[in-house]
Design a protein around this motif. Structure first.
Motif, PDB file in Angstrom:
ATOM      1  N   ALA A  21      57.215  57.942  44.152  1.00  0.00           N
ATOM      2  CA  ALA A  21      55.853  57.536  43.776  1.00  0.00           C
ATOM      3  C   ALA A  21      55.403  58.151  42.440  1.00  0.00           C
ATOM      4  CB  ALA A  21      54.879  57.901  44.893  1.00  0.00           C
ATOM      5  N   GLU A  22      55.750  59.403  42.219  1.00  0.00           N
ATOM      6  CA  GLU A  22      55.266  60.062  41.004  1.00  0.00           C
ATOM      7  C   GLU A  22      55.857  59.402  39.746  1.00  0.00           C
ATOM      8  OE1 GLU A  22      54.851  64.686  39.637  1.00  0.00           O
ATOM      9  OE2 GLU A  22      55.264  64.223  41.740  1.00  0.00           O
ATOM     10  N   GLU A  23      57.155  59.175  39.779  1.00  0.00           N
ATOM     11  CA  GLU A  23      57.835  58.540  38.644  1.00  0.00           C
ATOM     12  C   GLU A  23      57.340  57.098  38.468  1.00  0.00           C
ATOM     13  OE1 GLU A  23      62.050  58.435  39.208  1.00  0.00           O
ATOM     14  OE2 GLU A  23      62.446  57.634  37.198  1.00  0.00           O
ATOM     15  N   PHE A  24      57.140  56.418  39.605  1.00  0.00           N
ATOM     16  CA  PHE A  24      56.650  55.036  39.584  1.00  0.00           C
ATOM     17  C   PHE A  24      55.251  54.984  38.945  1.00  0.00           C
ATOM     18  CE2 PHE A  24      54.321  51.689  42.063  1.00  0.00           C
ATOM     19  CZ  PHE A  24      54.894  50.613  41.425  1.00  0.00           C
ATOM     20  N   LEU A  25      54.382  55.923  39.325  1.00  0.00           N
ATOM     21  CA  LEU A  25      53.027  55.951  38.760  1.00  0.00           C
ATOM     22  C   LEU A  25      53.071  56.213  37.252  1.00  0.00           C
ATOM     23  CD1 LEU A  25      49.939  55.939  39.144  1.00  0.00           C
ATOM     24  CD2 LEU A  25      50.094  58.409  39.575  1.00  0.00           C
ATOM     25  N   ALA A  26      53.929  57.125  36.835  1.00  0.00           N
ATOM     26  CA  ALA A  26      54.033  57.421  35.395  1.00  0.00           C
ATOM     27  C   ALA A  26      54.477  56.169  34.637  1.00  0.00           C
ATOM     28  CB  ALA A  26      55.024  58.561  35.171  1.00  0.00           C
ATOM     29  N   HIS A  27      55.405  55.428  35.231  1.00  0.00           N
ATOM     30  CA  HIS A  27      55.837  54.169  34.616  1.00  0.00           C
ATOM     31  C   HIS A  27      54.678  53.177  34.564  1.00  0.00           C
ATOM     32  CE1 HIS A  27      57.421  50.199  34.195  1.00  0.00           C
ATOM     33  NE2 HIS A  27      57.087  49.922  35.431  1.00  0.00           N
ATOM     34  N   MET A  28      53.957  53.032  35.700  1.00  0.00           N
ATOM     35  CA  MET A  28      52.849  52.059  35.724  1.00  0.00           C
ATOM     36  C   MET A  28      51.816  52.410  34.652  1.00  0.00           C
ATOM     37  SD  MET A  28      53.498  49.642  38.081  1.00  0.00           S
ATOM     38  CE  MET A  28      52.801  48.830  36.776  1.00  0.00           C
ATOM     39  N   ASP A  29      51.590  53.705  34.454  1.00  0.00           N
ATOM     40  CA  ASP A  29      50.616  54.107  33.430  1.00  0.00           C
ATOM     41  C   ASP A  29      51.062  53.660  32.033  1.00  0.00           C
ATOM     42  OD1 ASP A  29      48.850  55.185  35.232  1.00  0.00           O
ATOM     43  OD2 ASP A  29      49.617  57.229  35.058  1.00  0.00           O
ATOM     44  N   ARG A  30      52.373  53.677  31.802  1.00  0.00           N
ATOM     45  CA  ARG A  30      52.871  53.224  30.491  1.00  0.00           C
ATOM     46  C   ARG A  30      52.881  51.695  30.394  1.00  0.00           C
ATOM     47  NH1 ARG A  30      56.721  57.360  31.739  1.00  0.00           N
ATOM     48  NH2 ARG A  30      58.203  55.778  32.409  1.00  0.00           N
ATOM     49  N   ALA A  31      52.986  51.015  31.545  1.00  0.00           N
ATOM     50  CA  ALA A  31      53.136  49.556  31.542  1.00  0.00           C
ATOM     51  C   ALA A  31      51.815  48.812  31.735  1.00  0.00           C
ATOM     52  CB  ALA A  31      54.108  49.145  32.656  1.00  0.00           C
ATOM     53  N   ARG A  32      50.768  49.567  32.157  1.00  0.00           N
ATOM     54  CA  ARG A  32      49.517  48.945  32.586  1.00  0.00           C
ATOM     55  C   ARG A  32      48.991  47.897  31.593  1.00  0.00           C
ATOM     56  NH1 ARG A  32      47.424  51.112  36.884  1.00  0.00           N
ATOM     57  NH2 ARG A  32      48.535  53.070  36.687  1.00  0.00           N
ATOM     58  N   GLU A  33      48.946  48.263  30.334  1.00  0.00           N
ATOM     59  CA  GLU A  33      48.368  47.362  29.325  1.00  0.00           C
ATOM     60  C   GLU A  33      49.165  46.073  29.193  1.00  0.00           C
ATOM     61  OE1 GLU A  33      47.380  48.508  25.223  1.00  0.00           O
ATOM     62  OE2 GLU A  33      46.805  50.439  26.112  1.00  0.00           O
ATOM     63  N   LEU A  34      50.473  46.163  29.431  1.00  0.00           N
ATOM     64  CA  LEU A  34      51.352  44.996  29.294  1.00  0.00           C
ATOM     65  C   LEU A  34      51.213  44.056  30.500  1.00  0.00           C
ATOM     66  CD1 LEU A  34      53.683  44.070  27.340  1.00  0.00           C
ATOM     67  CD2 LEU A  34      55.260  45.178  28.924  1.00  0.00           C
ATOM     68  N   VAL A  35      51.039  44.663  31.675  1.00  0.00           N
ATOM     69  CA  VAL A  35      51.057  43.880  32.918  1.00  0.00           C
ATOM     70  C   VAL A  35      49.668  43.323  33.258  1.00  0.00           C
ATOM     71  CG1 VAL A  35      51.499  44.046  35.410  1.00  0.00           C
ATOM     72  CG2 VAL A  35      53.002  45.232  33.801  1.00  0.00           C
ATOM     73  N   ASP A  36      48.625  44.114  32.960  1.00  0.00           N
ATOM     74  CA  ASP A  36      47.269  43.750  33.384  1.00  0.00           C
ATOM     75  C   ASP A  36      46.798  42.349  32.989  1.00  0.00           C
ATOM     76  OD1 ASP A  36      46.725  45.938  34.894  1.00  0.00           O
ATOM     77  OD2 ASP A  36      45.546  46.997  33.372  1.00  0.00           O
ATOM     78  N   PRO A  37      47.166  41.844  31.798  1.00  0.00           N
ATOM     79  CA  PRO A  37      46.665  40.502  31.458  1.00  0.00           C
ATOM     80  C   PRO A  37      47.171  39.418  32.397  1.00  0.00           C
ATOM     81  CG  PRO A  37      47.514  41.620  29.513  1.00  0.00           C
ATOM     82  CD  PRO A  37      47.904  42.456  30.688  1.00  0.00           C
ATOM     83  N   TRP A  38      48.258  39.707  33.144  1.00  0.00           N
ATOM     84  CA  TRP A  38      48.898  38.633  33.899  1.00  0.00           C
ATOM     85  C   TRP A  38      48.739  38.736  35.403  1.00  0.00           C
ATOM     86  CZ3 TRP A  38      49.694  35.256  30.404  1.00  0.00           C
ATOM     87  CH2 TRP A  38      50.035  35.665  29.122  1.00  0.00           C
TER      88      TRP A  38
END
Ligand SMILES: CC(C)(COP(=O)(O)OP(=O)(O)OC[C@H]1O[C@@H](n2cnc3c(N)ncnc32)[C@H](O)[C@@H]1OP(=O)(O)O)[C@@H](O)C(=O)NCCC(=O)NCCS
Length: 159
Positions: A21-38
């Motif tokens: 979960a911790e590594e996954f959350l860190a990834h989501m934080d880096r990806a959020r801007e890319l994924v959120d529009p969709w």
């Protein structure tokens, strides 16, 4: 735990499990801007508890054989290297050859040209567009459905 090499540096496709979960959350934080529009996916994991909950829900789906979550990091640094196409090829191989599925679908916003480009690279056929079926952030988006059938996949892979 298994990991499937994607033949690119150290890139691997792996099951995503609760302990990550911790590594996954860190990834989501880096990806959020890319994924959120969709899609709202990133908004389901905004802190460690919600990241664990999301991974737990997928663990339950896997136990019920109704869904699975595999990890290939979709953050900006991973784009443009063919990783998503190769990861999807592995998953379609599994669906067709291991699970005997006849049809694999790709569902994307009609405006998400990079996602649709992956469906094309996978040799999928555009079944059609579902008009304004996806209400997200106050906007009704068209969805495109692309698919590949098992005989088409066998012909493509030569197996
Ligand atoms: C949709 C998305 C996941 C696709 O990722 P991607 O990196 O574009 O797709 P691929 O992994 O197939 O890579 C293809 C790109 O890598 C390049 N590439 C480099 N080496 C390659 C290789 N060995 N094999 C295939 N492509 C390669 C291709 O030329 C292509 O680049 P281009 O788009 O500039 O022409 C990504 O664009 C993304 O995160 N988009 C925004 C968020 C999103 O839509 N998420 C999914 C919501 S459902």
């Amino acid at each position: 735990m298994f990991a499937v090499s994607l033949g690119d540096d150290k890139a691997e496709l792996r099951p995503l499990e609760i302990w990550q979960a911790e590594e996954f959350l860190a990834h989501m934080d880096r990806a959020r801007e890319l994924v959120d529009p969709w899609i709202p996916f990133a908004s389901f994991a905004t802190d460690l508890d919600s990241a664990r909950d999301l991974l737990r829900r997928y663990a339950e789906k896997q136990a019920a054989d109704t869904g699975r979550l595999y990890g290939i990091w979709l953050e900006p640094a991973a784009q443009g290297r063919g990783l998503i196409t190769r990861a999807a090829e592995r998953l379609i191989d599994w669906a067709v050859y291991e699970r005997g599925m006849h049809r694999v679908e790709w569902d994307a916003s009609a405006a998400n040209t990079r996602s649709i480009a992956v469906a094309k690279r996978l040799g999928m056929t555009r079944d059609g567009v579902i008009r304004q079926n996806y209400l997200y952030r106050g906007v009704r988006h068209d969805s495109e459905i692309w698919s590949v059938l098992a005989p088409e996949w066998r012909a493509r892979t030569g197996r």
